[in-house]
Design a protein around this motif. Structure first.
Motif, PDB file in Angstrom:
ATOM      1  N   SER A 111     -10.528   5.938  -2.710  1.00  0.00           N
ATOM      2  CA  SER A 111     -11.721   5.831  -1.711  1.00  0.00           C
ATOM      3  C   SER A 111     -11.553   5.688  -0.294  1.00  0.00           C
ATOM      4  CB  SER A 111     -12.910   4.591  -2.139  1.00  0.00           C
ATOM      5  OG  SER A 111     -12.153   3.392  -2.092  1.00  0.00           O
ATOM      6  N   GLY A 112     -10.346   5.033   0.041  1.00  0.00           N
ATOM      7  CA  GLY A 112      -9.966   4.812   1.588  1.00  0.00           C
ATOM      8  C   GLY A 112     -10.637   3.415   1.973  1.00  0.00           C
ATOM      9  N   HIS A 113     -11.204   2.722   1.116  1.00  0.00           N
ATOM     10  CA  HIS A 113     -11.713   1.388   1.370  1.00  0.00           C
ATOM     11  C   HIS A 113     -10.741   0.248   0.906  1.00  0.00           C
ATOM     12  CE1 HIS A 113     -15.522   3.184   2.295  1.00  0.00           C
ATOM     13  NE2 HIS A 113     -15.318   4.013   1.012  1.00  0.00           N
ATOM     14  N   ARG A 114     -10.693  -0.884   1.897  1.00  0.00           N
ATOM     15  CA  ARG A 114      -9.881  -1.933   1.655  1.00  0.00           C
ATOM     16  C   ARG A 114     -10.601  -3.310   1.161  1.00  0.00           C
ATOM     17  NH1 ARG A 114      -5.048  -1.322   3.058  1.00  0.00           N
ATOM     18  NH2 ARG A 114      -4.599  -3.445   4.043  1.00  0.00           N
ATOM     19  N   CYS A 115     -11.771  -3.274   0.864  1.00  0.00           N
ATOM     20  CA  CYS A 115     -12.467  -4.514   0.509  1.00  0.00           C
ATOM     21  C   CYS A 115     -13.747  -4.134  -0.301  1.00  0.00           C
ATOM     22  CB  CYS A 115     -13.086  -5.311   1.491  1.00  0.00           C
ATOM     23  SG  CYS A 115     -14.093  -4.586   2.667  1.00  0.00           S
ATOM     24  N   THR A 116     -14.313  -5.023  -1.092  1.00  0.00           N
ATOM     25  CA  THR A 116     -15.480  -4.810  -2.015  1.00  0.00           C
ATOM     26  C   THR A 116     -16.222  -5.969  -2.181  1.00  0.00           C
ATOM     27  OG1 THR A 116     -16.343  -3.046  -3.696  1.00  0.00           O
ATOM     28  CG2 THR A 116     -14.650  -4.602  -4.266  1.00  0.00           C
ATOM     29  N   ALA A 117     -17.633  -5.652  -2.449  1.00  0.00           N
ATOM     30  CA  ALA A 117     -18.306  -6.812  -3.073  1.00  0.00           C
ATOM     31  C   ALA A 117     -18.834  -6.438  -4.557  1.00  0.00           C
ATOM     32  CB  ALA A 117     -19.398  -7.301  -2.120  1.00  0.00           C
ATOM     33  N   PHE A 118     -18.634  -7.628  -5.318  1.00  0.00           N
ATOM     34  CA  PHE A 118     -19.445  -7.372  -6.405  1.00  0.00           C
ATOM     35  C   PHE A 118     -20.612  -8.278  -6.657  1.00  0.00           C
ATOM     36  CE2 PHE A 118     -20.314  -8.092 -10.761  1.00  0.00           C
ATOM     37  CZ  PHE A 118     -20.107  -6.931 -11.532  1.00  0.00           C
ATOM     38  N   ILE A 119     -22.016  -7.817  -6.451  1.00  0.00           N
ATOM     39  CA  ILE A 119     -23.114  -8.437  -6.324  1.00  0.00           C
ATOM     40  C   ILE A 119     -24.178  -8.056  -7.205  1.00  0.00           C
ATOM     41  CG2 ILE A 119     -23.735  -7.028  -4.538  1.00  0.00           C
ATOM     42  CD1 ILE A 119     -24.564  -9.419  -3.012  1.00  0.00           C
ATOM     43  N   THR A 120     -25.142  -9.326  -7.511  1.00  0.00           N
ATOM     44  CA  THR A 120     -26.109  -8.812  -8.282  1.00  0.00           C
ATOM     45  C   THR A 120     -27.435  -9.313  -7.558  1.00  0.00           C
ATOM     46  OG1 THR A 120     -27.232  -9.310 -10.564  1.00  0.00           O
ATOM     47  CG2 THR A 120     -25.938 -11.030  -9.714  1.00  0.00           C
ATOM     48  N   ALA A 121     -28.489  -9.182  -8.028  1.00  0.00           N
ATOM     49  CA  ALA A 121     -29.644  -9.724  -7.569  1.00  0.00           C
ATOM     50  C   ALA A 121     -30.388 -10.441  -8.965  1.00  0.00           C
ATOM     51  CB  ALA A 121     -30.778  -8.688  -6.882  1.00  0.00           C
ATOM     52  N   CYS A 122     -29.922 -10.551 -10.033  1.00  0.00           N
ATOM     53  CA  CYS A 122     -30.388 -11.047 -11.047  1.00  0.00           C
ATOM     54  C   CYS A 122     -30.427 -12.662 -11.202  1.00  0.00           C
ATOM     55  CB  CYS A 122     -29.743 -10.655 -12.347  1.00  0.00           C
ATOM     56  SG  CYS A 122     -29.917  -9.085 -12.800  1.00  0.00           S
ATOM     57  N   ASN A 123     -31.312 -13.373 -11.679  1.00  0.00           N
ATOM     58  CA  ASN A 123     -31.553 -14.758 -11.694  1.00  0.00           C
ATOM     59  C   ASN A 123     -31.000 -15.710 -10.680  1.00  0.00           C
ATOM     60  OD1 ASN A 123     -31.906 -14.249 -14.688  1.00  0.00           O
ATOM     61  ND2 ASN A 123     -29.876 -13.658 -14.985  1.00  0.00           N
ATOM     62  N   PRO A 124     -31.784 -15.409  -9.635  1.00  0.00           N
ATOM     63  CA  PRO A 124     -31.466 -16.289  -8.415  1.00  0.00           C
ATOM     64  C   PRO A 124     -31.257 -17.663  -8.639  1.00  0.00           C
ATOM     65  CG  PRO A 124     -33.247 -14.766  -7.950  1.00  0.00           C
ATOM     66  CD  PRO A 124     -32.924 -14.627  -9.661  1.00  0.00           C
ATOM     67  N   PHE A 125     -30.369 -18.357  -8.107  1.00  0.00           N
ATOM     68  CA  PHE A 125     -29.879 -19.591  -8.195  1.00  0.00           C
ATOM     69  C   PHE A 125     -29.774 -19.987  -9.475  1.00  0.00           C
ATOM     70  CE2 PHE A 125     -32.816 -19.316  -4.324  1.00  0.00           C
ATOM     71  CZ  PHE A 125     -31.856 -19.365  -3.410  1.00  0.00           C
ATOM     72  N   GLY A 126     -29.148 -19.296 -10.422  1.00  0.00           N
ATOM     73  CA  GLY A 126     -28.773 -19.442 -11.826  1.00  0.00           C
ATOM     74  C   GLY A 126     -30.221 -19.703 -12.785  1.00  0.00           C
ATOM     75  N   ILE A 131     -32.663 -18.358 -15.134  1.00  0.00           N
ATOM     76  CA  ILE A 131     -33.202 -17.073 -15.872  1.00  0.00           C
ATOM     77  C   ILE A 131     -34.514 -16.492 -15.410  1.00  0.00           C
ATOM     78  CG2 ILE A 131     -33.461 -16.123 -18.199  1.00  0.00           C
ATOM     79  CD1 ILE A 131     -30.740 -16.558 -17.710  1.00  0.00           C
ATOM     80  N   GLN A 132     -34.751 -15.215 -15.205  1.00  0.00           N
ATOM     81  CA  GLN A 132     -35.789 -14.500 -14.713  1.00  0.00           C
ATOM     82  C   GLN A 132     -36.154 -13.526 -15.817  1.00  0.00           C
ATOM     83  OE1 GLN A 132     -37.329 -15.155 -11.802  1.00  0.00           O
ATOM     84  NE2 GLN A 132     -35.967 -16.805 -11.993  1.00  0.00           N
ATOM     85  N   SER A 133     -37.387 -12.838 -15.814  1.00  0.00           N
ATOM     86  CA  SER A 133     -37.807 -11.686 -16.819  1.00  0.00           C
ATOM     87  C   SER A 133     -36.871 -10.695 -16.499  1.00  0.00           C
ATOM     88  CB  SER A 133     -39.083 -11.544 -16.735  1.00  0.00           C
ATOM     89  OG  SER A 133     -39.471 -10.848 -15.559  1.00  0.00           O
ATOM     90  N   PRO A 134     -36.657  -9.641 -17.634  1.00  0.00           N
ATOM     91  CA  PRO A 134     -36.106  -8.440 -17.363  1.00  0.00           C
ATOM     92  C   PRO A 134     -36.833  -7.574 -16.294  1.00  0.00           C
ATOM     93  CG  PRO A 134     -36.180  -8.856 -19.715  1.00  0.00           C
ATOM     94  CD  PRO A 134     -37.135 -10.150 -18.938  1.00  0.00           C
TER      95      PRO A 134
END
Length: 150
Positions: A52-67, A69-72
Motif C-alpha cells: 500500500s505504500g503506508h508505514r503506519c496504521t491504527a486499529f480502532i473501534t467505536a464500540c462499547n465506549p469506556f468498556g 457494553i452498548q446495544s448492537p
C-alpha cells in the motif's frame, strides 16, 4: 507518567485480544485475514504496508465506549460515524474492516477498522473522541502496540 484509569484486568484483556483484518493477503492465495496480536511482529501487516505504500496504521473501534457494553444498534451507529470520520481523515481506499475479539469468548467481538496511514497523534485523538480506553497502532516495524488513552 500518570497512572492509567484502566484496570489491569482490562489491559490484560486488550493485550490478549486478537485483532482481525479482512484483507487479501496475497494475490495468489485470494482473500484472507490478518490477525494482529499486541507486541508481536506481523509479516502480513508488513506486506500490507509494502503493497500500500503506508508505514503506519491504527486499529480502532467505536464500540462499547469506556468498556461499557452498548446495544448492537448503538454500536452500529457509532461505527458508521467512525467510518465517516476515517473517510475524511485518510480516504475510503485506506480503510479496511475487521474486528477485535476475545479468543476466550468472554467479551463480544467488536466491529473495527484499520486505517492505513493514520499517524499516532491522529489515532489517539480519534480514539478519545469515540470514548475508547485504548487503540492498537503499528508503525513501520509492523508490531502492533496497545496505546492506552486514559
Amino acid at each position: 507518567m500518570p497512572q492509567s484509569k484502566i484496570t489491569g484486568d482490562l489491559v490484560a484483556a486488550y493485550r490478549s485480544a486478537h485483532y482481525r483484518v479482512d484483507q487479501q493477503v496475497d494475490h495468489r492465495t485470494g482473500p484472507g485475514a490478518i490477525i494482529l496480536r499486541v507486541d508481536q511482529y506481523s509479516e502480513p501487516l508488513s506486506q500490507l504496508f509494502s503493497a500500500s505504500g503506508h508505514r503506519c496504521t491504527a486499529f480502532i473501534t467505536a464500540c462499547n465506549p469506556f468498556g461499557q457494553i452498548q446495544s448492537p444498534e448503538t454500536n452500529r451507529e457509532a461505527c458508521a460515524h467512525l467510518f465517516g470520520k476515517l473517510r475524511s481523515l485518510v480516504g475510503p481506499g485506506r480503510i479496511i474492516e475487521g474486528e477485535g475479539f476475545d479468543p476466550s469468548g468472554k467479551w463480544p467481538a467488536e466491529k473495527s477498522f484499520i486505517a492505513l496511514g493514520l499517524d499516532l497523534e491522529a489515532s489517539c485523538a480519534l480514539g478519545k473522541e469515540f470514548g475508547q480506553n485504548a487503540i492498537v497502532w503499528a508503525g513501520a516495524d509492523a508490531v502492533p502496540r496497545l496505546i492506552l488513552l486514559r
